[in-house]
Design an enzyme around this catalytic site. Structure first.
Site, PDB file in Angstrom:
ATOM      1  N   ARG A 175       0.623  -1.282 -13.443  1.00 19.50           N
ATOM      2  CA  ARG A 175      -0.057  -1.838 -12.251  1.00 19.50           C
ATOM      3  C   ARG A 175       0.243  -3.336 -12.083  1.00 19.50           C
ATOM      4  NH1 ARG A 175      -0.025   2.652 -12.430  1.00 19.50           N
ATOM      5  NH2 ARG A 175      -1.736   4.147 -12.490  1.00 19.50           N
ATOM      6  N   SER A 234      -9.132   4.405  -8.675  1.00 14.90           N
ATOM      7  CA  SER A 234      -9.628   3.739  -9.887  1.00 14.90           C
ATOM      8  C   SER A 234      -9.844   2.261  -9.611  1.00 14.90           C
ATOM      9  CB  SER A 234      -8.616   3.900 -11.023  1.00 14.90           C
ATOM     10  OG  SER A 234      -8.562   5.252 -11.400  1.00 14.90           O
ATOM     11  N   GLU A 304      -8.291  -3.151 -10.829  1.00 12.30           N
ATOM     12  CA  GLU A 304      -6.974  -2.735 -10.324  1.00 12.30           C
ATOM     13  C   GLU A 304      -6.934  -2.985  -8.815  1.00 12.30           C
ATOM     14  OE1 GLU A 304      -5.694   1.199 -11.605  1.00 12.30           O
ATOM     15  OE2 GLU A 304      -4.878   1.589  -9.609  1.00 12.30           O
TER      16      GLU A 304
HETATM   17  C1  LIG Z   1      -8.535   8.774  -3.854  1.00 13.07           C
HETATM   18  C2  LIG Z   1      -7.577   7.748  -4.388  1.00 13.07           C
HETATM   19  C3  LIG Z   1      -6.764   8.063  -5.463  1.00 13.07           C
HETATM   20  C4  LIG Z   1      -5.865   7.116  -5.972  1.00 13.07           C
HETATM   21  N1  LIG Z   1      -5.072   7.460  -7.024  1.00 13.07           N
HETATM   22  C5  LIG Z   1      -4.180   6.561  -7.511  1.00 13.07           C
HETATM   23  C6  LIG Z   1      -3.337   6.894  -8.605  1.00 13.07           C
HETATM   24  O1  LIG Z   1      -3.353   8.001  -9.131  1.00 13.07           O
HETATM   25  N2  LIG Z   1      -2.482   5.956  -9.065  1.00 13.07           N
HETATM   26  C7  LIG Z   1      -2.412   4.712  -8.502  1.00 13.07           C
HETATM   27  O2  LIG Z   1      -1.600   3.904  -8.955  1.00 13.07           O
HETATM   28  N3  LIG Z   1      -3.215   4.363  -7.465  1.00 13.07           N
HETATM   29  C8  LIG Z   1      -4.084   5.258  -6.956  1.00 13.07           C
HETATM   30  N4  LIG Z   1      -4.893   4.903  -5.905  1.00 13.07           N
HETATM   31  C9  LIG Z   1      -4.845   3.527  -5.360  1.00 13.07           C
HETATM   32  C10 LIG Z   1      -3.878   3.335  -4.179  1.00 13.07           C
HETATM   33  O3  LIG Z   1      -3.696   4.532  -3.450  1.00 13.07           O
HETATM   34  C11 LIG Z   1      -2.515   2.812  -4.650  1.00 13.07           C
HETATM   35  O4  LIG Z   1      -2.640   1.568  -5.304  1.00 13.07           O
HETATM   36  C12 LIG Z   1      -1.545   2.669  -3.469  1.00 13.07           C
HETATM   37  O5  LIG Z   1      -0.261   2.421  -3.977  1.00 13.07           O
HETATM   38  C13 LIG Z   1      -1.927   1.527  -2.515  1.00 13.07           C
HETATM   39  O6  LIG Z   1      -1.109   1.657  -1.357  1.00 13.07           O
HETATM   40  P1  LIG Z   1      -1.631   1.135   0.060  1.00 13.07           P
HETATM   41  O7  LIG Z   1      -0.528   1.320   1.019  1.00 13.07           O
HETATM   42  O8  LIG Z   1      -2.918   1.773   0.413  1.00 13.07           O
HETATM   43  O9  LIG Z   1      -1.824  -0.401  -0.274  1.00 13.07           O
HETATM   44  P2  LIG Z   1      -2.978  -1.368   0.281  1.00 13.07           P
HETATM   45  O10 LIG Z   1      -4.284  -0.947  -0.281  1.00 13.07           O
HETATM   46  O11 LIG Z   1      -2.858  -1.497   1.741  1.00 13.07           O
HETATM   47  O12 LIG Z   1      -2.544  -2.729  -0.444  1.00 13.07           O
HETATM   48  C14 LIG Z   1      -2.672  -2.846  -1.858  1.00 13.07           C
HETATM   49  C15 LIG Z   1      -1.937  -4.125  -2.280  1.00 13.07           C
HETATM   50  O13 LIG Z   1      -0.537  -3.949  -2.055  1.00 13.07           O
HETATM   51  C16 LIG Z   1      -0.049  -4.980  -1.203  1.00 13.07           C
HETATM   52  N5  LIG Z   1       0.960  -4.400  -0.321  1.00 13.07           N
HETATM   53  C17 LIG Z   1       0.817  -3.333   0.506  1.00 13.07           C
HETATM   54  N6  LIG Z   1       1.967  -3.099   1.150  1.00 13.07           N
HETATM   55  C18 LIG Z   1       2.848  -4.036   0.747  1.00 13.07           C
HETATM   56  C19 LIG Z   1       4.200  -4.337   1.065  1.00 13.07           C
HETATM   57  N7  LIG Z   1       4.879  -3.601   1.958  1.00 13.07           N
HETATM   58  N8  LIG Z   1       4.801  -5.365   0.437  1.00 13.07           N
HETATM   59  C20 LIG Z   1       4.121  -6.119  -0.456  1.00 13.07           C
HETATM   60  N9  LIG Z   1       2.818  -5.908  -0.790  1.00 13.07           N
HETATM   61  C21 LIG Z   1       2.201  -4.873  -0.185  1.00 13.07           C
HETATM   62  C22 LIG Z   1      -1.271  -5.465  -0.414  1.00 13.07           C
HETATM   63  O14 LIG Z   1      -1.082  -6.796   0.037  1.00 13.07           O
HETATM   64  C23 LIG Z   1      -2.358  -5.345  -1.462  1.00 13.07           C
HETATM   65  O15 LIG Z   1      -2.358  -6.465  -2.309  1.00 13.07           O
HETATM   66  C24 LIG Z   1      -5.792   5.836  -5.380  1.00 13.07           C
HETATM   67  C25 LIG Z   1      -6.609   5.529  -4.276  1.00 13.07           C
HETATM   68  C26 LIG Z   1      -7.488   6.477  -3.782  1.00 13.07           C
HETATM   69  C27 LIG Z   1      -8.337   6.128  -2.589  1.00 13.07           C
END
Ligand SMILES: Cc1cc2nc3c(=O)[nH]c(=O)nc-3n(C[C@H](O)[C@H](O)[C@H](O)COP(=O)(O)OP(=O)(O)OC[C@H]3O[C@@H](n4cnc5c(N)ncnc54)[C@H](O)[C@@H]3O)c2cc1C
Length: 313
Positions: A175, A234, A304
């Site tokens: 992460r 998480s 996280e």
């Molecule tokens: C039900 C559920 C289950 C989940 N399970 C997991 C899991 O198993 N494993 C896991 O790792 N995570 C999990 N997550 C967390 C999340 O889905 C991940 O971290 C996911 O990768 C975040 O993507 P996002 O597009 O929603 O990012 P956002 O929430 O929109 O952004 C998260 C961070 O990434 C940055 N970011 C977003 N896009 C970019 C880009 N294009 N360039 C640079 N920075 C960027 C943002 O600025 C922010 O700091 C889960 C979440 C939920 C709700």
């Protein structure tokens, strides 16, 4: 929500004071000062190039790992999902490889890979974010992480210029992802960069088997995670050799409520919005977990989830 009064050189929409509640899976939090939805990558370049050098940009995907404090975020949020949406398989020229833009949902990558007879992308099926968010977080589960599959990435810098970067340009861990200094050498100021696309490699194999693994993985998630309630996955990183959920449960905080936020009764490393949670409720609960686990188990849990913006005055 107002559209921008001037007629700008970009095609996408700029919204003022856009509530981030509807763009974050927690369904809580404050507003972004400005919110830009580009039409496509070229439009994003035009927009970024027009911004003042010191303008604060914050790129988001599906907001599934994000909390914007109730006082709002004094920045322009760039929304990628639905805008940077290209996905191409390389085909015979590079079997197993695909080029995916940052706004594509991670589960779509998993499904597309399986449909085209590729294995190894299944873990992405349960991560409800974008490829850009997954790259920024090094998202993963069940023993796989997205950076295990990165061949190259394309980034955009604060001047709107695109860069091709190799995995070796990044420090990547659990992460954690950071652009390394050598990539920024040449007398340049270290510029912020955001992901706009990635070339990913999976293993040519049995697509049907991959499809079955996706179904199994989703069934396990439905059984173990509070997916009916708004959450952000998480909340805490697992400390070395242990699980945050186990520690939270061991100190008796499972089910703990602050305002409209609760530590999930189904999975103690999830905080759910009971319906009326503010970002402060969620952040206060995070702080309570950290203080209690530190006092009783001697371990400092690190979030996280990304928490940005200002508290309400
Ligand atoms: C039900 C559920 C289950 C989940 N399970 C997991 C899991 O198993 N494993 C896991 O790792 N995570 C999990 N997550 C967390 C999340 O889905 C991940 O971290 C996911 O990768 C975040 O993507 P996002 O597009 O929603 O990012 P956002 O929430 O929109 O952004 C998260 C961070 O990434 C940055 N970011 C977003 N896009 C970019 C880009 N294009 N360039 C640079 N920075 C960027 C943002 O600025 C922010 O700091 C889960 C979440 C939920 C709700």
């Amino acid at each position: 929500m107002n559209t921008h009064p001037l007629s700008p050189p970009w095609r996408g929409a700029v919204l003022e004071h856009e509530s981030m509640r509807k763009h974050c899976s927690w369904r809580a939090g404050g507003a972004a000062r400005r919110y830009f939805v580009p039409a496509d990558l070229a439009d994003l370049q035009t927009f970024v190039a027009q911004q003042e050098p010191a303008a604060a940009l914050y790129v988001t995907g599906l907001g599934s790992n994000l909390l914007v404090r109730d006082g709002g975020l004094a920045a322009t949020v760039v929304h990628t999902h639905g805008a940077l949406s290209g996905l191409q398989l390389a085909g015979a020229s590079a079997p197993g490889e695909m080029t995916v833009e940052a706004g594509v949902a991670a589960p779509k990558v998993a499904r597309t890979a399986a449909r085209h007879g590729l294995e190894g992308a299944e873990f992405l099926a349960g991560i409800p974010g974008t490829v850009g968010g997954a790259l920024a977080m090094n998202a993963g589960c069940y023993g796989s992480e997205i950076w295990d599959h990165v061949v190259a990435v394309t980034t955009i810098d604060a001047a709107g210029i695109l860069h091709q970067r190799a995995p070796a340009d990044y420090e990547v861990a659990y992460r954690h992802v950071r652009l390394c200094a050598p990539a920024l050498a040449g007398g340049l100021q270290p510029l912020a960069e955001w992901f706009v696309a990635a070339r990913l490699r999976f293993t040519p194999g049995d697509g049907e088997r991959a499809g079955l693994r996706i179904r199994d993985l989703l069934a396990r998630r439905i059984a173990s995670q509070p997916l009916q309630q708004p959450n952000a996955g998480s909340v805490f990183r697992n400390p070395p050799g242990d699980h945050a959920a186990r520690l939270i449960e061991a100190v008796g905080l499972k089910g703990q409520i602050r305002g409209g936020a609760q530590i999930s009764l189904r999975h103690a490393n999830f905080i759910v919005n009971l319906g009326s949670a503010t970002a402060a409720d969620i952040e206060d609960l995070i702080a309570e977990v950290q203080a209690t686990v530190a006092a009783r188990a001697g371990i400092r849990l690190e979030p996280e989830v990304r928490i940005v913006g200002d508290r309400l005055q």
